[in-house]
Write an enzyme that holds these catalytic residues in place. Structure first.
Site, short mmCIF file in Angstrom:
data_model
loop_
_atom_site.label_atom_id
_atom_site.label_comp_id
_atom_site.label_asym_id
_atom_site.label_seq_id
_atom_site.Cartn_x
_atom_site.Cartn_y
_atom_site.Cartn_z
N LYS A 104 0.83 -1.21 0.00
CA LYS A 104 0.00 0.00 0.00
C LYS A 104 0.87 1.26 0.00
O LYS A 104 0.62 2.20 -0.75
CB LYS A 104 -0.92 0.03 1.24
CG LYS A 104 -1.79 -1.21 1.39
CD LYS A 104 -2.66 -1.16 2.63
CE LYS A 104 -1.91 -1.10 3.94
NZ LYS A 104 -1.17 -2.33 4.30
N ARG A 111 -9.50 0.42 8.81
CA ARG A 111 -8.99 -0.91 9.16
C ARG A 111 -9.95 -1.71 10.01
O ARG A 111 -9.66 -2.84 10.37
CB ARG A 111 -7.73 -0.73 9.98
CG ARG A 111 -6.45 -1.02 9.27
CD ARG A 111 -5.39 -0.50 10.18
NE ARG A 111 -4.21 -1.26 10.15
CZ ARG A 111 -3.11 -0.84 9.53
NH1 ARG A 111 -3.10 0.27 8.85
NH2 ARG A 111 -2.04 -1.56 9.60
N ARG A 119 11.89 -5.52 4.72
CA ARG A 119 11.68 -4.08 4.46
C ARG A 119 12.70 -3.20 5.17
O ARG A 119 13.05 -3.41 6.33
CB ARG A 119 10.28 -3.66 4.91
CG ARG A 119 10.11 -2.15 4.81
CD ARG A 119 8.70 -1.68 4.94
NE ARG A 119 8.03 -2.21 6.11
CZ ARG A 119 6.73 -2.12 6.32
NH1 ARG A 119 5.96 -1.53 5.43
NH2 ARG A 119 6.19 -2.62 7.39
N ARG A 127 11.66 -0.97 10.66
CA ARG A 127 10.59 -0.61 11.59
C ARG A 127 10.54 -1.60 12.75
O ARG A 127 10.73 -2.79 12.56
CB ARG A 127 9.24 -0.63 10.84
CG ARG A 127 8.86 0.74 10.37
CD ARG A 127 7.70 0.72 9.43
NE ARG A 127 6.51 0.02 9.90
CZ ARG A 127 5.37 -0.02 9.22
NH1 ARG A 127 5.27 0.61 8.08
NH2 ARG A 127 4.34 -0.69 9.69
N ARG A 143 0.24 -8.62 13.67
CA ARG A 143 -0.35 -7.71 12.67
C ARG A 143 -1.16 -8.49 11.64
O ARG A 143 -2.25 -8.07 11.24
CB ARG A 143 0.75 -6.90 11.97
CG ARG A 143 1.34 -5.84 12.86
CD ARG A 143 2.69 -5.40 12.38
NE ARG A 143 2.66 -4.70 11.11
CZ ARG A 143 3.72 -4.54 10.32
NH1 ARG A 143 4.89 -5.06 10.66
NH2 ARG A 143 3.61 -3.89 9.21
#
Ligand code: AP5
Length: 233
Positions: free
Chosen positions: A25, A100, A143, A176, A187
């Protein structure tokens, strides 16, 4: 004609990028910001800014985010309301990571029904990026992002030219905190339980475009662009 040239100046209206953590996203939002000249509203980014600035909201949200759980609907909706009232949202905006929960989606319906673009009220275009669990896991553990310009990399799929260094401004890339294996599991579970029901919610409203988010970043952009343009015709 380039994609940016063919889309510049158009009223995009509200766009919702829906998808699991790691679905792409944020990566796609940045491309669409360039193409359409509208802002990306990432509730995750806004929350992380509060955490970095040490605000009361940031202190409240930090531990919840580090665990990989969702911050309360009330806090997140308040943040979005403040952001949407800014003038750069007048031609449209891309919501990345919001809504969400069903509560957030219903709240947003009410806000959008009252908002007009060039005198017209526009329903949102919802693009759902579908990616398999194993791929999501690999994308999140790999990431890295640039703390200066925000560019997103991936050590497996989109590595920087020099390891751990931003191609654009040479900053040292960061990982992160919620990209730990433990937080990723939480998550992905909260996505399945609290966010996936929105796919059906928007399907029933006739707003949903499901795309294959597992393809290359360029191929995903093409699919998302086709979805937005089809809806705006
Ligand atoms: P948030 O920041 O929104 O995180 P997220 O939804 O978990 O999404 P991500 O940012 O992890 O993934 P993404 O889909 O943007 O993927 P990306 O493009 O980076 O939220 C963080 C936290 O804030 C939440 O856990 C919660 O606590 C709180 N929060 C935020 N919003 C909230 C809300 N509305 N309500 C309540 N709480 C909220 O890509 C991932 C990786 O994959 C990158 O390395 C990228 O390079 C790579 N990649 C991308 N596309 C491709 C591709 N096509 N092929 C190969 N690799 C790719």
């Amino acid at each position: 004609m380039s994609e940016a040239a063919s889309t510049s100046g158009k009223v995009l209206g509200p766009v919702i990028f829906l998808g699991a953590p790691g679905a792409g996203k944020g990566t796609q939002s940045k491309k669409f910001v360039e193409m359409y000249g509208v802002p990306q509203i990432s509730t995750g980014d806004i929350l992380r800014e509060h955490v970095s600035a040490g605000t009361a909201l940031g202190r409240q949200a930090k531990e919840i985010m580090d665990r990989g759980e969702l911050v309360s609907d009330k806090i997140v909706c308040m943040m979005v309301e403040t952001r949407l009232s800014q003038p750069d949202c007048d031609r449209g905006f891309i919501l990345d990571g919001f809504p969400r929960t069903l509560e957030q989606a219903k709240w947003l319906d009410g806000v959008l029904a009252a908002k007009t673009y060039e005198g017209k009220s526009l329903a949102p275009v919802v693009v759902d990026f579908e990616v398999s669990y194993n791929q999501l896991f690999k994308r999140l553990t790999g990431r890295r992002s640039c703390p200066t310009c925000g560019r997103i990399y991936n050590v497996y799929f989109q590595p920087p030219r020099v390891p751990e260094t931003c191609d654009i401004d040479c900053s040292k890339l960061v990982t992160r905190k919620d990209d730990s294996e433990e937080a990723i599991s939480v998550r992905l579970k909260s996505y399945e339980e609290q966010t996936r029901p929105l796919v059906e919610y928007y399907r029933q409203q006739g707003r949903l475009h499901v795309i294959n988010g597992e393809e290359s970043s360029e191929a995903v952009t093409k699919q998302a662009l086709a979805a937005l343009e089809a809806d705006r015709r």
